[in-house]
Design an enzyme around this catalytic site. Structure first.
Site, PDB file in Angstrom:
ATOM      1  N   LYS A  77     -47.895 -68.267  45.864  1.00 36.53           N
ATOM      2  CA  LYS A  77     -47.806 -68.565  47.302  1.00 36.53           C
ATOM      3  C   LYS A  77     -48.421 -69.940  47.563  1.00 36.53           C
ATOM      4  O   LYS A  77     -49.486 -70.255  47.020  1.00 36.53           O
ATOM      5  CB  LYS A  77     -48.550 -67.480  48.082  1.00 36.53           C
ATOM      6  CG  LYS A  77     -48.474 -67.609  49.588  1.00 36.53           C
ATOM      7  CD  LYS A  77     -49.234 -66.459  50.247  1.00 36.53           C
ATOM      8  CE  LYS A  77     -49.108 -66.460  51.752  1.00 36.53           C
ATOM      9  NZ  LYS A  77     -49.799 -65.310  52.374  1.00 36.53           N
ATOM     10  N   SER A 152     -46.973 -62.695  55.613  1.00 33.08           N
ATOM     11  CA  SER A 152     -46.679 -64.107  55.473  1.00 33.08           C
ATOM     12  C   SER A 152     -46.267 -64.507  54.049  1.00 33.08           C
ATOM     13  O   SER A 152     -45.758 -65.595  53.850  1.00 33.08           O
ATOM     14  CB  SER A 152     -47.907 -64.925  55.867  1.00 33.08           C
ATOM     15  OG  SER A 152     -48.988 -64.625  54.988  1.00 33.08           O
ATOM     16  N   SER A 176     -50.253 -59.248  54.652  1.00 36.75           N
ATOM     17  CA  SER A 176     -49.241 -60.197  54.195  1.00 36.75           C
ATOM     18  C   SER A 176     -48.761 -60.073  52.752  1.00 36.75           C
ATOM     19  O   SER A 176     -47.853 -60.802  52.351  1.00 36.75           O
ATOM     20  CB  SER A 176     -49.729 -61.620  54.409  1.00 36.75           C
ATOM     21  OG  SER A 176     -49.573 -61.952  55.752  1.00 36.75           O
TER      22      SER A 176
END
Ligand code: GLN
Length: 488
Positions: A77, A152, A176
């Site tokens: 990420k 997210s 997330s």
């Protein structure tokens, strides 16, 4: 040519035995990226050449059996620092930022032999639940390109579902990792606070967030957990508790006999779509068939979790994001003629709407006169939520609930209604407040939408071993999902 890049564990065995070359595995993932990325937009950058060069060098040297991730391609990420590789956090303010160091967990992955293939898209500064808040691009769900992948860590989940790599790392501040894993039909684990070093994570809500794996199956998740967990001198909140052999632990359990699963009345009686209820209920029946006992438990303060979470997360964000002032690194507005004007222009131009909203609310709840009414109250509620869990775990070993009350929704559907998006965190944010671990696994496809539904298993602090074991048995009993449409 090696084709089956479906699981990390299977590929690892072939790599270690020399039956397949690192370059072949990397090439297969790059082929999947080529095929799916133009429509998915899960990756913010792809390290194609570096990865292939590294792979050829590894092939020349031959398998290193001491390295548990030797030759395994991974994506990370983009909220996690990677040396000499851009780290944007999905924001214009960091669009040109390349860190000079690796986050501890990235360092550990590299030391274990992993090859970093690219960085995945996210909501700007990990603030969101759909990945639509990314300032850089919108990621699509591999099961239906018109829908969001969740957020997210939506880039990581979409990327895993499309088999763009063999493992990904996301971050979970209020859900997330688990939410996008649930929307994309993959596995995601949020570890106990302190289990995985946060050194090198771009800070959002420091007291809430943990990095963790997003993978296609539970054993792969266990393999990654063993590598990224553990004490780190560079993170004073990291725990010195020994790291178990999570993967080895899976072999010690092949049913759920004796496991008491708590079903919180406050979660299961909440409004959720019928398809989510049906799939999660079926998963619980499957758990009972595998020997588990289910009991109703009480989490009396669960209804206040979202409010407490958003007050605390925004307060911490307002403080953490003060560093983006245009002075030290990142974007700087060059039109301003004096300092205050430069701060204002830089922050208002390069930070997105949601990020600015959170900085303002966060500053407000911390300000003199409002601190007691908001931040302090939220901190007290947080303590009550923690106590609820401690009491519930006297009557059960783990807790199960849906991850999100509905399946992936259409891109654009909720983007103008932040409150609706905040309410999505109703089942996930409480364990971040309590610092506990949780894992989301696919419970099946929703009868109405045909989209994946996730179920989460939550446990006491440092119960990752039990969570992984239980999730692994349940995953086997539920059976695999078909391939997502983006891959067919
Ligand atoms: N949806 C939550 C938020 O927007 C959680 C985000 C996260 O876990 N990073 O704050």
């Amino acid at each position: 040519m090696y084709k089956d890049t479906r699981t990390l564990i299977a590929t690892r065995r072939l790599l270690q035995d020399g039956q397949v070359k690192v370059s072949e595995v990397i090439q297969e993932c790059l082929n999947n990226i080529c095929k799916t990325e133009p429509t998915l937009k899960a990756l913010l950058n792809i390290q194609e050449e570096q990865a292939m060069e590294q792979a050829r060098e590894m092939d020349r040297q031959g398998p290193d059996t001491n390295k548990p991730l030797w030759g395994i391609p991974m994506t990370i990420k983009d909220a996690i620092c990677t040396r000499d590789m851009p780290t944007t956090c999905g924001s214009r303010i960091l669009a040109n930022f390349t860190p000079g160091y690796d986050a501890t967990l990235v360092h550990r992955l590299k030391e274990a032999g992993a090859v970093i293939l690219g960085k995945t898209n996210l909501d700007e500064f990990a603030m969101g639940s759909s990945t639509e808040n990314s300032a850089l691009q919108t990621t699509h769900n591999p099961w239906d390109l018109s829908r969001v992948p969740g957020g997210s860590s939506g880039g990581s989940a979409a990327s895993m579902a499309a088999l763009q790599s063999l493992g990904s790392i996301g971050t979970d501040t209020g859900g997330s990792i688990r939410q996008p894993a649930s929307f994309c039909g993959v596995v995601g684990m949020k570890p106990t606070y302190g289990r995985v070093s946060r050194y090198g994570l771009v800070a959002f809500g420091s007291s809430l967030e943990q990095a963790g794996p997003i993978t296609t199956c539970v054993p792969d998740c266990a393999a990654l957990m063993s590598v990224i967990s553990g004490h780190d001198l560079l993170d004073s909140t990291s725990s010195a508790a020994p790291v178990p052999d999570y993967l080895g632990a899976l072999e010690r359990r092949n049913d759920l006999k004796g496991l008491r699963i708590g079903l919180p009345a406050q979660y299961w009686e909440k409004k959720m779509s019928p398809e989510v209820y049906t799939a999660c209920n079926h998963a619980m029946q499957t758990a009972r068939d595998a020997g588990a006992e289910t009991v109703t438990v009480d989490l009396p303060h669960a209804g206040h979790a979202v409010a407490a979470y958003y007050i605390i997360a925004m307060a911490e964000a307002s403080s953490n994001l003060a560093r983006y002032d245009g002075v030290r690194y990142g974007y700087r507005d060059m039109e301003a003629t004096e300092l205050l004007d430069m701060y204002r222009r830089t922050r208002s131009r390069a930070l997105g709407e949601e990020v600015q909203r959170r900085i303002m609310i966060g500053t407000y709840v911390l300000s003199a006169g409002y601190y007691d009414a908001y931040f302090k109250k939220a901190a007290q509620v947080r303590r009550l939520i923690h106590q609820d869990f401690m009491r519930a775990f006297e009557d059960c070993d783990v807790i199960c609930s849906p991850v999100v009350p509905f399946t992936a929704f259409s891109i654009g559907e909720k983007v103008d209604d932040p409150l609706q998006l905040y309410l999505m965190d109703i089942f996930t944010s409480s364990i971040n407040l309590a610092g506990l671990p949780g894992i989301s696994i696919p419970a099946g496809l929703g009868g109405g939408s045909g989209m994946p539904v996730g179920i989460q298993i939550l446990g006491p602090a440092f119960s990752e071993e039990l969570l992984l074991q239980s999730a692994c048995v349940l995953e086997q009993a539920l059976g695999p999902l078909p391939l997502p449409t983006a891959l067919i």
